[in-house]
Design an enzyme around this catalytic site. Structure first.
Site, short mmCIF file in Angstrom:
data_model
loop_
_atom_site.label_atom_id
_atom_site.label_comp_id
_atom_site.label_asym_id
_atom_site.label_seq_id
_atom_site.Cartn_x
_atom_site.Cartn_y
_atom_site.Cartn_z
CG HIS A 133 -1.88 -1.15 1.22
ND1 HIS A 133 -3.18 -1.05 0.79
CD2 HIS A 133 -1.71 -2.45 1.59
CE1 HIS A 133 -3.78 -2.22 0.91
NE2 HIS A 133 -2.90 -3.09 1.38
CG ASP A 147 -4.90 1.82 1.16
OD1 ASP A 147 -5.89 1.05 1.24
OD2 ASP A 147 -3.83 1.51 0.62
#
Length: 191
Positions: A18, A109
């Site tokens: 991520h 995210d």
């Protein structure tokens, strides 16, 4: 003095799959004149020395219990992070808004469902970055159908033998769609 294009706040999940794509995006935005502020958890905090000195790093207290982190229960860690980071994220974002230049937008995210809710509440545009693969994206898109057909949530009564025929009917259609995507990617990668 405010940056030429404005400040973008990034909030990646604390996992390499991520953070790496989020920092790639940060590099592109920085090359276009945006100022980059990275909000990050204390859990697996990024090393500022590994990034351009113009990036600003701001820690968000996550309060994740160490025993949970070492348990490797990804779903429990994700849930805990969302619960414990929501208020600290909102506080940090509010503080950034009060500074000269404010915040142009937040890019979080997609897994940050709780903290990300703070941006619109504070009047800041929010964009979500999904860092997973195309097949993972397709799986997320099929989740409602899996629920509708009773494959999820899996409870104590789920037995593969009982559901085998239903799965055999459902899965080939799903995988046929994935194979179409893969073939398209192969076609485009030859150019």
């Amino acid at each position: 003095m405010a940056p030429p294009c404005g400040r973008v706040v990034l909030f990646p999940m604390p996992y390499p799959g991520h953070t790496i794509p989020m920092f790639h995006l940060a590099a592109v935005l920085r090359s276009r004149g945006f100022s980059i502020t990275v909000l990050h958890t204390e859990l697996r905090a990024p090393d500022p020395a590994a990034h351009p000195p113009e990036y600003r790093f701001v820690a968000v207290a996550d309060g994740t219990p160490p025993e949970l982190v070492v348990s490797e229960d990804a779903a429990a860690v994700l849930t805990s992070l969302n619960e414990t980071c929501a208020a600290p994220f909102a506080d940090r974002l509010a503080a950034l808004l009060a500074e000269e230049g404010g915040v142009l937008c937040v890019i979080a995210d997609v897994m940050w469902y709780a903290p990300a809710a703070a941006a619109p509440e504070l009047g800041v545009p929010l964009m979500l970055l999904m860092t997973s693969s195309a097949s993972s994206f397709r799986t997320f898109m099929e989740y409602p159908l899996l629920l509708e057909r009773g494959f999820l949530p899996v409870d104590g009564e789920f037995t593969p033998c009982v559901h085998r025929l239903e799965l055999c009917v459902f899965l080939p259609t799903y995988f046929a769609e994935i194979m179409k995507i893969i073939k398209l990617l192969e076609i485009f990668s030859t150019y």
